[in-house]
Design an enzyme around this catalytic site. Structure first.
Site, mmCIF file in Angstrom:
data_model
loop_
_atom_site.group_PDB
_atom_site.id
_atom_site.type_symbol
_atom_site.label_atom_id
_atom_site.label_comp_id
_atom_site.label_asym_id
_atom_site.label_seq_id
_atom_site.Cartn_x
_atom_site.Cartn_y
_atom_site.Cartn_z
ATOM 1 N N CYS A 115 -23.237 -18.286 18.756
ATOM 2 C CA CYS A 115 -23.500 -19.466 17.913
ATOM 3 C C CYS A 115 -22.477 -19.643 16.796
ATOM 4 O O CYS A 115 -22.405 -20.712 16.192
ATOM 5 C CB CYS A 115 -24.907 -19.387 17.340
ATOM 6 S SG CYS A 115 -26.149 -19.132 18.602
ATOM 7 N N HIS A 255 -25.744 -23.674 11.223
ATOM 8 C CA HIS A 255 -26.044 -23.589 12.657
ATOM 9 C C HIS A 255 -27.523 -23.913 12.828
ATOM 10 O O HIS A 255 -28.368 -23.394 12.097
ATOM 11 C CB HIS A 255 -25.711 -22.184 13.157
ATOM 12 C CG HIS A 255 -26.341 -21.880 14.488
ATOM 13 N ND1 HIS A 255 -26.224 -22.735 15.557
ATOM 14 C CD2 HIS A 255 -27.112 -20.843 14.907
ATOM 15 C CE1 HIS A 255 -26.898 -22.232 16.583
ATOM 16 N NE2 HIS A 255 -27.445 -21.088 16.211
ATOM 17 N N ASN A 285 -31.682 -25.338 19.681
ATOM 18 C CA ASN A 285 -30.521 -24.516 19.314
ATOM 19 C C ASN A 285 -29.472 -24.644 20.421
ATOM 20 O O ASN A 285 -29.699 -24.184 21.536
ATOM 21 C CB ASN A 285 -30.992 -23.062 19.155
ATOM 22 C CG ASN A 285 -29.877 -22.090 18.823
ATOM 23 O OD1 ASN A 285 -28.704 -22.377 19.053
ATOM 24 N ND2 ASN A 285 -30.238 -20.934 18.306
HETATM 25 N N1 COA Z 1 -45.491 -19.901 22.358
HETATM 26 C C1 COA Z 1 -46.601 -19.267 21.962
HETATM 27 N N2 COA Z 1 -46.600 -17.996 21.548
HETATM 28 C C2 COA Z 1 -45.413 -17.358 21.507
HETATM 29 C C3 COA Z 1 -44.223 -17.969 21.902
HETATM 30 C C4 COA Z 1 -44.277 -19.295 22.339
HETATM 31 N N3 COA Z 1 -43.190 -19.980 22.728
HETATM 32 N N4 COA Z 1 -43.216 -17.080 21.749
HETATM 33 C C5 COA Z 1 -43.750 -15.954 21.285
HETATM 34 N N5 COA Z 1 -45.091 -16.110 21.139
HETATM 35 C C6 COA Z 1 -46.072 -15.143 20.663
HETATM 36 C C7 COA Z 1 -45.634 -13.721 20.868
HETATM 37 O O1 COA Z 1 -45.901 -13.304 22.185
HETATM 38 C C8 COA Z 1 -46.464 -13.013 19.845
HETATM 39 O O2 COA Z 1 -47.760 -12.850 20.344
HETATM 40 P P1 COA Z 1 -48.573 -11.480 20.106
HETATM 41 O O3 COA Z 1 -48.707 -11.392 18.606
HETATM 42 O O4 COA Z 1 -49.844 -11.716 20.816
HETATM 43 O O5 COA Z 1 -47.706 -10.397 20.663
HETATM 44 C C9 COA Z 1 -46.544 -13.996 18.691
HETATM 45 O O6 COA Z 1 -46.216 -15.278 19.258
HETATM 46 C C10 COA Z 1 -45.595 -13.689 17.579
HETATM 47 O O7 COA Z 1 -44.327 -13.390 18.135
HETATM 48 P P2 COA Z 1 -43.062 -13.144 17.249
HETATM 49 O O8 COA Z 1 -41.869 -12.955 18.123
HETATM 50 O O9 COA Z 1 -43.354 -12.116 16.216
HETATM 51 O O10 COA Z 1 -42.998 -14.566 16.545
HETATM 52 P P3 COA Z 1 -42.112 -15.020 15.340
HETATM 53 O O11 COA Z 1 -42.966 -15.505 14.241
HETATM 54 O O12 COA Z 1 -41.058 -14.031 15.003
HETATM 55 O O13 COA Z 1 -41.408 -16.308 15.944
HETATM 56 C C11 COA Z 1 -39.286 -16.903 16.854
HETATM 57 C C12 COA Z 1 -40.587 -16.162 17.079
HETATM 58 C C13 COA Z 1 -38.391 -16.694 18.070
HETATM 59 C C14 COA Z 1 -39.582 -18.388 16.695
HETATM 60 C C15 COA Z 1 -38.649 -16.350 15.550
HETATM 61 O O14 COA Z 1 -38.621 -14.951 15.571
HETATM 62 C C16 COA Z 1 -37.275 -16.856 15.337
HETATM 63 O O15 COA Z 1 -37.096 -18.024 15.098
HETATM 64 N N6 COA Z 1 -36.250 -15.970 15.383
HETATM 65 C C17 COA Z 1 -34.900 -16.368 15.317
HETATM 66 C C18 COA Z 1 -34.501 -16.826 16.662
HETATM 67 C C19 COA Z 1 -33.224 -17.537 16.663
HETATM 68 O O16 COA Z 1 -33.038 -18.430 15.881
HETATM 69 N N7 COA Z 1 -32.324 -17.143 17.543
HETATM 70 C C20 COA Z 1 -31.062 -17.692 17.657
HETATM 71 C C21 COA Z 1 -30.203 -17.153 16.568
HETATM 72 S S1 COA Z 1 -28.632 -17.770 16.754
#
Ligand code: COA
Length: 328
Positions: A115, A255, A285
């Site tokens: 990214c 980004h 993204n």
């Molecule tokens: N829909 C519903 N539930 C989802 C899901 C989705 N699309 N994706 C994950 N979950 C669930 C998980 O399974 C987890 O469930 P559990 O508690 O029963 O195990 C719960 O939601 C929380 O998961 P977690 O990964 O801790 O969520 P989060 O609050 O960290 O949010 C992201 C996940 C990916 C949105 C967040 O971590 C994020 O934005 N990270 C940065 C990602 C990014 O920007 N990447 C590119 C960088 S360049």
């Protein structure tokens, strides 16, 4: 030695017509519009058709950028394509775009920095123009991420979208153009966002395909914290280097990773509300394409005008990050 200021003199962007909404994803994985919207800010993303590929979007964006710069493809000396989703492993997507544009005098190459690729590209090209080695370059961020996304993994498939943005860089007068720019990486965090198979470490086999190892894997939670810290810190460093404070900035284009990351970076930097651009709801993204798409949208809508002070910052797999301050 020449000391020529370099700046962006034309931009363009392109994306597939296909759209994947949160409602569409609800039918594919166990998720909801509500979850995706509150956790990421994304409502839809553009998705390439099976017969569409990265260089097509990169070429369309570059063509528009070259026209808007008032140049012809043969005026271009260098094409740098930032991509993590190349058409194929060889030749480079930059070389393919060079041919598609008819940029007969240009070299074409790829930058592989996820990214942060667009900032990597402009940082490299800026110094080549500054020293007089080249006059005009096109830096492109182009991705078809939806072909690398595992549509059985709800943690990643809701995030990524496809598209391309391009910028023509060339000589600009003193005081304009890129005023400060820096790129960084820390490969110790490789497993926060990576594609395990398909390279020389773990070649593609029936087993890697069965295990879905050719798709992106992400530790979203861990990535979140490093992303916010890295983007905020490098932004502050670049503003100081350019001799400005955060209050001087007209617009911040981070980004487009996730709305919550954008909001956290803005709050850590202390940027006034309304100065941070976001198109995450519409595009998701798009990795290296997100900054040039967003910046071109700002130019088209008049949010960036002649003389605007612009802060760009990115973070991505690697991990990689970067920041740029420019006077448009
Ligand atoms: N829909 C519903 N539930 C989802 C899901 C989705 N699309 N994706 C994950 N979950 C669930 C998980 O399974 C987890 O469930 P559990 O508690 O029963 O195990 C719960 O939601 C929380 O998961 P977690 O990964 O801790 O969520 P989060 O609050 O960290 O949010 C992201 C996940 C990916 C949105 C967040 O971590 C994020 O934005 N990270 C940065 C990602 C990014 O920007 N990447 C590119 C960088 S360049």
């Amino acid at each position: 030695m020449t000391n020529q200021n370099a700046g962006i003199i034309g931009m363009g962007h392109a994306y597939p017509e296909g759209i994947l909404t949160n409602a569409d994803l609800e039918k594919i994985v166990e998720t909801s519009d509500e979850w995706i919207t509150t956790r990421t800010g994304i409502k839809q993303r553009h998705k390439a058709a099976d017969n569409e590929y990265t260089s097509q979007f990169g070429t369309a964006a570059a063509k528009q950028a070259i026209e808007r710069a008032g140049l012809k493809p043969e005026d271009i000396d260098l094409i740098v394509c930032a991509t993590t989703t190349p058409d194929q492993i060889m030749p480079s997507t930059g070389a393919l775009i060079q041919a598609q544009l008819g940029a007969v005098n240009a070299a074409g190459m790829d930058v592989f920095a996820a990214c942060s690729g667009f900032i990597y590209g402009i940082t490299m090209v800026e110094s080549m123009i500054r020293t007089g080695q080249i006059k005009y370059a096109v830096v492109i961020g182009a991705e078809v991420l939806t072909k690398y996304v595992d549509y059985t993994d709800r943690g990643t498939c809701v995030i990524f979208g496809d598209g391309a943005g391009a910028a023509v860089l060339g000589p600009v007068p003193e005081g304009k153009g890129i005023l400060a720019t820096k790129i960084k990486s820390d490969g110790r965090y490789e497993e926060q966002l990576y594609c395990p198979a398909g390279g020389t470490k773990l070649g593609t086999t029936h087993a890697t395909i069965d295990d879905r190892m050719h798709y992106f894997k992400m530790k979203g939670n861990e990535l979140f914290k490093v992303a916010v810290r890295s983007m905020a810190d490098i932004s502050a460093e670049m503003l100081e280097k350019a001799g400005y404070s955060v209050d001087d900035v007209d617009i911040v284009i981070p980004h487009q990773a996730n709305q919550r990351i954008t909001d956290a970076v803005a709050s850590r930097l202390g940027v006034a509300e309304g100065k941070v651009y976001s198109n995450i709801a519409e595009h998701g993204n798009t990795s290296s394409a997100s900054i040039p798409i967003a910046m071109d949208e700002c130019i088209e809508s008049g949010k960036i005008k002649e003389g605007s002070l612009v802060l760009l910052t990115a973070f991505g797999g690697g991990v990689t990050w970067g920041g740029t301050v420019l006077r448009f």
